[in-house]
Design an enzyme around this catalytic site. Structure first.
Site, PDB file in Angstrom:
ATOM      1  N   CYS A   1     -33.480 -18.224 -70.835  1.00  0.00           N
ATOM      2  CA  CYS A   1     -34.636 -18.845 -71.482  1.00  0.00           C
ATOM      3  C   CYS A   1     -35.854 -18.566 -70.613  1.00  0.00           C
ATOM      4  O   CYS A   1     -35.879 -18.969 -69.435  1.00  0.00           O
ATOM      5  CB  CYS A   1     -34.396 -20.357 -71.601  1.00  0.00           C
ATOM      6  N   CYS A  48     -39.427 -14.294 -75.105  1.00  0.00           N
ATOM      7  CA  CYS A  48     -38.559 -15.423 -75.467  1.00  0.00           C
ATOM      8  C   CYS A  48     -37.229 -14.841 -75.893  1.00  0.00           C
ATOM      9  O   CYS A  48     -37.191 -13.882 -76.671  1.00  0.00           O
ATOM     10  CB  CYS A  48     -39.196 -16.228 -76.599  1.00  0.00           C
TER      11      CYS A  48
END
Length: 263
Positions: free
Chosen positions: A74, A184
């Site tokens: 992440c 992302c």
């Protein structure tokens, strides 16, 4: 033996499975445990304190499962919390950052775009990386507002997704970018949709392959690689519904287990 521990991977939701696929492809005999913290997705809209607290919770869950290494799949959690995680836990911890460096080095138009969450773009680590590699490069940063929520629902080909992408990408095309950096781990799932919108000369870069190579290198360095060919255990946990994980991992359905858990 520590070599028998699993590779632990966590993300703010299902997006980090794009990283898991790269890791499993490179290290097919390693056990893996993936934690999808979808209940709290997206992390990008949360404060640094919240992101750090969630990252600690996820790391402790994976360590309790006997993981020998943690991959923070992440961008937002890496840029906001990895320093704290590395200071507090005595196992290797791998992070993920937007691949700005290769894009900046190879750009011919000297203009690159980055699509990321607010949490990543506003972080101190992102600014340091950005400043280090973008001298003489025009950088167009766009917050991918709304994209993670749609990916978490599995709405990859929805009209809403295409409209949002067209809106987010327009300023980058106007800035004459030739590289689009995905900041992302959810975003690799929308590469086919992005390719429908982007001019053919724009190259899309994500960090998945680099993270997998780094994971293998760190395992080798710490003598943690499994050395026998075997059928691995591939476990996935989510604190939300299992449907999107099942959809994104359908080609691995016979090899994996997916479980809903409260964490």
């Amino acid at each position: 033996m520590k070599q028998n521990g699993a590779i632990g991977i966590f993300d703010s939701g299902v997006g980090g499975t794009s990283i898991w696929k790269e890791i499993h492809g490179l290290l097919p005999f390693e056990d893996t445990i993936y934690l999808a913290d979808s209940k709290y997705a997206p992390y990008g809209n949360r404060s640094k304190e919240e992101i750090t607290a969630l990252s600690i919770k996820n790391t402790e869950f994976l360590i309790a499962q006997g993981c020998k290494i943690i991959v923070v799949a992440c961008n937002t959690a890496t840029t906001n919390a990895i320093k704290v995680l590395r200071a507090n836990y005595n196992i290797p911890i791998i992070g993920i950052e937007p691949a700005i460096k290769p894009a900046a080095l190879h750009s011919k138009t000297k203009s690159i775009g980055i699509l990321a969450t607010k949490g990543t773009l506003s972080s101190e680590l992102f600014h340091k990386t950005s400043e280090a590699f973008t001298n003489g490069i025009q950088l167009t940063e766009v917050v991918g507002e709304g994209l993670v929520s749609l990916i978490e629902k599995g709405a990859l080909d929805s009209l809403e997704m295409m409209e949002l992408l067209e809106k987010h990408i327009r300023p980058m095309i106007e800035a004459n970018i030739d590289y689009l950096v995905l900041g992302c781990s959810h975003y690799p799932y929308i590469i086919p949709q992005l390719q429908k919108i982007l001019p053919k000369h724009i190259t899309i870069i994500d960090s998945g392959e680099a993270v997998a190579k780094q994971t293998k290198a760190i395992l080798a360095e710490n003598d943690l690689l499994r050395n026998e060919e075997r059928m691995p255990t591939l476990r996935f946990y989510t604190n939300s519904e299992v449907d999107t994980l099942q959809f994104l991992l359908k080609e691995f359905a016979v090899k994996i287990s997916i479980e809903k858990k409260g964490f």
